[in-house]
Design an enzyme around this catalytic site. Sequence first.
Site, PDB file in Angstrom:
ATOM      1  N   LYS A  96       8.998  -0.777  14.219  1.00 49.26           N
ATOM      2  CA  LYS A  96       9.579  -0.431  12.911  1.00 49.26           C
ATOM      3  C   LYS A  96      10.653   0.642  13.082  1.00 49.26           C
ATOM      4  O   LYS A  96      11.736   0.555  12.503  1.00 49.26           O
ATOM      5  CB  LYS A  96       8.487   0.137  11.981  1.00 49.26           C
ATOM      6  CG  LYS A  96       7.539  -0.875  11.402  1.00 49.26           C
ATOM      7  CD  LYS A  96       6.624  -0.186  10.388  1.00 49.26           C
ATOM      8  CE  LYS A  96       5.454  -1.051   9.997  1.00 49.26           C
ATOM      9  NZ  LYS A  96       4.473  -0.373   9.164  1.00 49.26           N
ATOM     10  N   LYS A  98       0.844  -1.201   0.000  1.00 47.25           N
ATOM     11  CA  LYS A  98       0.000   0.000   0.000  1.00 47.25           C
ATOM     12  C   LYS A  98       0.879   1.250   0.000  1.00 47.25           C
ATOM     13  O   LYS A  98       0.670   2.171  -0.763  1.00 47.25           O
ATOM     14  CB  LYS A  98      -0.925  -0.037   1.217  1.00 47.25           C
ATOM     15  CG  LYS A  98      -1.849   1.158   1.308  1.00 47.25           C
ATOM     16  CD  LYS A  98      -2.845   1.004   2.439  1.00 47.25           C
ATOM     17  CE  LYS A  98      -3.598   2.312   2.643  1.00 47.25           C
ATOM     18  NZ  LYS A  98      -4.571   2.257   3.715  1.00 47.25           N
ATOM     19  N   GLU A 158      10.369  -4.804   4.601  1.00 47.26           N
ATOM     20  CA  GLU A 158      10.434  -6.222   4.227  1.00 47.26           C
ATOM     21  C   GLU A 158      10.170  -6.382   2.726  1.00 47.26           C
ATOM     22  O   GLU A 158      10.906  -7.060   2.009  1.00 47.26           O
ATOM     23  CB  GLU A 158       9.373  -7.036   4.998  1.00 47.26           C
ATOM     24  CG  GLU A 158       9.633  -7.173   6.484  1.00 47.26           C
ATOM     25  CD  GLU A 158       8.955  -6.090   7.320  1.00 47.26           C
ATOM     26  OE1 GLU A 158       8.733  -4.982   6.783  1.00 47.26           O
ATOM     27  OE2 GLU A 158       8.671  -6.364   8.501  1.00 47.26           O
ATOM     28  N   GLU A 217      -5.047  -6.458  14.693  1.00 44.31           N
ATOM     29  CA  GLU A 217      -4.518  -5.150  14.296  1.00 44.31           C
ATOM     30  C   GLU A 217      -5.631  -4.095  14.384  1.00 44.31           C
ATOM     31  O   GLU A 217      -5.363  -2.918  14.593  1.00 44.31           O
ATOM     32  CB  GLU A 217      -3.936  -5.206  12.870  1.00 44.31           C
ATOM     33  CG  GLU A 217      -2.920  -4.108  12.596  1.00 44.31           C
ATOM     34  CD  GLU A 217      -2.084  -4.336  11.350  1.00 44.31           C
ATOM     35  OE1 GLU A 217      -0.886  -4.624  11.454  1.00 44.31           O
ATOM     36  OE2 GLU A 217      -2.636  -4.216  10.242  1.00 44.31           O
ATOM     37  N   GLY A 275      -5.058  -1.663   4.844  1.00 41.16           N
ATOM     38  CA  GLY A 275      -4.252  -2.793   4.366  1.00 41.16           C
ATOM     39  C   GLY A 275      -4.916  -4.131   4.631  1.00 41.16           C
ATOM     40  O   GLY A 275      -4.990  -4.993   3.754  1.00 41.16           O
ATOM     41  N   ARG A 276      -5.445  -4.309   5.846  1.00 38.74           N
ATOM     42  CA  ARG A 276      -6.025  -5.619   6.197  1.00 38.74           C
ATOM     43  C   ARG A 276      -7.439  -5.793   5.639  1.00 38.74           C
ATOM     44  O   ARG A 276      -8.066  -6.822   5.875  1.00 38.74           O
ATOM     45  CB  ARG A 276      -5.993  -5.802   7.714  1.00 38.74           C
ATOM     46  CG  ARG A 276      -6.618  -4.684   8.518  1.00 38.74           C
ATOM     47  CD  ARG A 276      -6.263  -4.786   9.998  1.00 38.74           C
ATOM     48  NE  ARG A 276      -6.744  -3.641  10.768  1.00 38.74           N
ATOM     49  CZ  ARG A 276      -6.091  -2.496  10.923  1.00 38.74           C
ATOM     50  NH1 ARG A 276      -4.917  -2.328  10.328  1.00 38.74           N
ATOM     51  NH2 ARG A 276      -6.585  -1.511  11.639  1.00 38.74           N
ATOM     52  N   HIS A 314      -5.028 -32.892  17.418  1.00 36.05           N
ATOM     53  CA  HIS A 314      -3.854 -33.670  17.829  1.00 36.05           C
ATOM     54  C   HIS A 314      -2.719 -32.754  18.274  1.00 36.05           C
ATOM     55  O   HIS A 314      -1.573 -33.187  18.358  1.00 36.05           O
ATOM     56  CB  HIS A 314      -3.409 -34.573  16.665  1.00 36.05           C
ATOM     57  CG  HIS A 314      -4.504 -35.519  16.253  1.00 36.05           C
ATOM     58  ND1 HIS A 314      -4.671 -36.749  16.838  1.00 36.05           N
ATOM     59  CD2 HIS A 314      -5.517 -35.369  15.358  1.00 36.05           C
ATOM     60  CE1 HIS A 314      -5.743 -37.340  16.286  1.00 36.05           C
ATOM     61  NE2 HIS A 314      -6.271 -36.514  15.400  1.00 36.05           N
TER      62      HIS A 314
HETATM   63  O1  F6P Z   1       2.240  -4.076   9.911  1.00 39.30           O
HETATM   64  C1  F6P Z   1       1.645  -2.866   9.636  1.00 39.30           C
HETATM   65  C2  F6P Z   1       1.153  -2.726   8.246  1.00 39.30           C
HETATM   66  O2  F6P Z   1       1.047  -1.372   7.989  1.00 39.30           O
HETATM   67  C3  F6P Z   1      -0.168  -3.449   7.996  1.00 39.30           C
HETATM   68  O3  F6P Z   1      -1.242  -2.730   8.439  1.00 39.30           O
HETATM   69  C4  F6P Z   1      -0.110  -3.616   6.519  1.00 39.30           C
HETATM   70  O4  F6P Z   1      -1.057  -4.539   6.083  1.00 39.30           O
HETATM   71  C5  F6P Z   1       1.322  -4.066   6.340  1.00 39.30           C
HETATM   72  O5  F6P Z   1       2.038  -3.293   7.280  1.00 39.30           O
HETATM   73  C6  F6P Z   1       1.894  -3.889   4.969  1.00 39.30           C
HETATM   74  O6  F6P Z   1       1.901  -2.540   4.567  1.00 39.30           O
HETATM   75  P1  F6P Z   1       2.113  -2.143   3.059  1.00 39.30           P
HETATM   76  O7  F6P Z   1       1.031  -2.720   2.252  1.00 39.30           O
HETATM   77  O8  F6P Z   1       2.102  -0.641   3.052  1.00 39.30           O
HETATM   78  O9  F6P Z   1       3.455  -2.686   2.615  1.00 39.30           O
END
Ligand code: F6P
Length: 543
Positions: free
Chosen positions: A510, A204, A210, A350, A264-265, A381
């Site tokens: 972060k 987003k 990452e 979240e 995002g979620r 199990h």
């Molecule tokens: O972990 C926080 C967060 O902002 C989530 O809300 C989001 O889904 C995820 O990181 C990934 O964010 P992005 O889509 O901006 O890479």
Amino acid sequence: MTTRKTELIDQLAAHWQAIKTRPIKDLFTADATRFSAFSRHHNGMLLDFSKSALDDKAFSLLLDLARAVDLEAKRDAMFRGDRINTTEQRAVLHTALRLRDQRPFHLDGHDIMADIIAERAKMFALAEGVRSGKISGSSGFAFTDVVNLGIGGSDLGPAMATAALAPWHTGPRLHFVSNVDGAHLADTLIGLNPETTLFIIASKTFTTIETMTNAQSARRFIAERLGDQAIADHFMAVTTALDKAAEFPVRADRITGFWDWVGGRYSIWSSIGLPLAIAIGAEHFEKFLDGAGALDEHFQSAPLDQNLPVLLGLIGIWHRMICDYPTRALIPYDQRLARFPAYVQQLDMESNGKRVALDGSALDKPSGPIVWGEPGTNSQHAFFQLLHQGTDIIPVEFLIAAKPERAALEEHHDLLIANCLAQSEALLIGRSEEEAKAQLVARGLSADAAQALAPHRVFTGNRPSVTIAYEKLDPTQLGALIALYEHRVFVEASIFGINAFDQWGVELGKELATSLLPFVKGDKKDPSLNGSTAGLISFLTNR
Ligand code: F6P
């Protein structure tokens, strides 16, 4: 808290104290109609909450509580596009993405429906291009493998839904890489042919460390094997930050966007769904949207006491705020929903893992529970021992389909259903010490030996569960299930009195990761770091 809300919570708490030792199973003996009184149907989906401790009084107080917080007005404000995400001053309009009525929808005077239609058309064109081979790699070969690079909402939704809808896959193989741990990307790339591999950078913000790190490494994977000129043909991007994607660079005709009013979620319905669209095609993706859209209509129009997300939310409130159960387990007896608990975990935790109310004051009651789970029967199990005999009560939510979808081994399904029902039944009825003893004596144990062993074989029972049953898992049903859980989170947040749509709690970690990196790399030394962190850095970097 408003006085009425406080009063109702106090009444519910007092009622719970009065009924908490009453066995839930007795409610069935006392009322032969309990199942029909405490279950609801909608569009082929059944919500059975009769195996919870709710009785008429608790149910009616919970409905009053929903009214006391103006749940319906809050719901309407969300669907209307009010800026209910107050800390970020944003509207929350993932529901607009699955509106089946595509009349203009104005947000701040701008027709967002036109944007939605255009961006979805672009997503489908990209998906169909990849599926048909019209969009190919730099050597002209069709893509056989698509790797989504994203994390959190940019990973869990598409990864979960792609696994859930495996029988509808008619496109290339899908892979999902989320972790910054290089093992995730490296292990995924083993055996992939760069000439036939497409990467989707899904973020987003297009800043998430990452995803950006994985994207740079994927870029090198293509450049080192096919040359720099091949990169443009092997990347697509999904983001709200179109400029940042263009800088990567990703070609403009390979970037598809979405908007800040999609959390995002909550973004699987947007272009973040591109991997799913590549896997199942536009027609089935539309059905997925239909399922969610129909559930939205139900949430907006059904009376509170018939409204599935409202009821699921009220049961959650009962277990968390009134009974004080800290966690709930989500157990799909549906292997293709294996990632659903992880998906709902982000969605719920979240959203509702908050310690302050909308006005910033500290909450004086618990907010969102810990949500966790794994598919049945595997979980039987693994951790069901604790669910049946542990010292904590953990409400369980079972998900089960009446029919398997194109299962190769249909006869397994009866066993799956029997196991699912056996677990909720065992949680409900338990087994007394007398029953345990009698069973042991009947098996030939002496009275003394039976007496010694019996306590270990006691099941207290009286452990609540909810079952969500549906005809079969298909794109429409999956859309409805996700929307059900999204709105349940909203219902609970409305009662907790919190903002479900921000996530400031992910920020500190972060920030600290960024500031610790130079110490990990050995570029800096800081005597002010606390002893534990300094000691761990020293241990971990002494390689
Ligand atoms: O972990 C926080 C967060 O902002 C989530 O809300 C989001 O889904 C995820 O990181 C990934 O964010 P992005 O889509 O901006 O890479």
